[in-house]
Design a protein around this motif. Structure first.
Motif: not given
Length: 165
Positions: A130-131, A119-120, A79-83, A90-92
């Motif tokens: 957490v992004w 990102l990392q 996750s996130p994997n589409g859609g 807000l953080p993802i």
């Protein structure tokens, strides 16, 4: 498996929860074990196995729960994997699984994987990061997680997701 009073069994599997069955063995001794190696095309998170009497097909039993097959896949984005759609305020939660991978690199793309932004790098593979996508807006975001020691082993979100204002 355990099957009493049966000489031989038929072993089948499904990668779509039982909608379509493929034969592993049409007729094998009922000894409770079978060594099966899935093919590269059998990747699924919705797999089940069915054991039945080899000649008549009854009795039969199916796995109580679905399981995953990811042959030769050491890194997998969950996750996130589409859609999905996220607000950029807000953080993802980026979630992944790994097998025999200690550290990973995590990237995002805003153009459906044409370009990647780090990102990392070389972080411990805990399975989560957490992004905060503050200020980013796109309908074609993707996540990429790769083995830090072997960048050829990676996975990318199956589809794109949206980051909205």
């Amino acid at each position: 498996w355990i099957a009493n009073n049966i000489n031989n069994v038929k072993i089948e599997y499904s990668t779509n929860g039982g909608g379509l069955w493929k034969t592993i063995s049409a007729n094998t001794p009922n000894d409770g074990t079978y060594n099966w190696v899935p093919t590269d095309n059998d990747s699924s998170d919705n797999s089940v196995v069915r054991i039945s009497e080899a000649v008549t097909g009854t009795p039969t039993d199916i796995s109580d729960n679905v399981f995953s097959i990811h042959k030769n896949k050491k890194v997998r984005v969950v996750s996130p994997n589409g859609g999905e759609s996220y607000k950029n305020s807000l953080p993802i939660n980026i979630i992944w699984t790994t097998f025999a991978v200690s550290n990973v690199n995590v990237y995002y793309s805003l153009d459906n994987g044409v370009t990647w932004v780090s990102l990392q790098s070389n972080i411990q593979s805990t399975g989560a990061y957490v992004w905060n996508p503050a200020g980013l807006i796109t309908g074609q975001a993707r996540i990429k997680v790769e083995d830090a020691s072997n960048p050829a082993l990676y996975d990318v979100s199956d589809g794109f997701f949206s980051i909205l204002p």
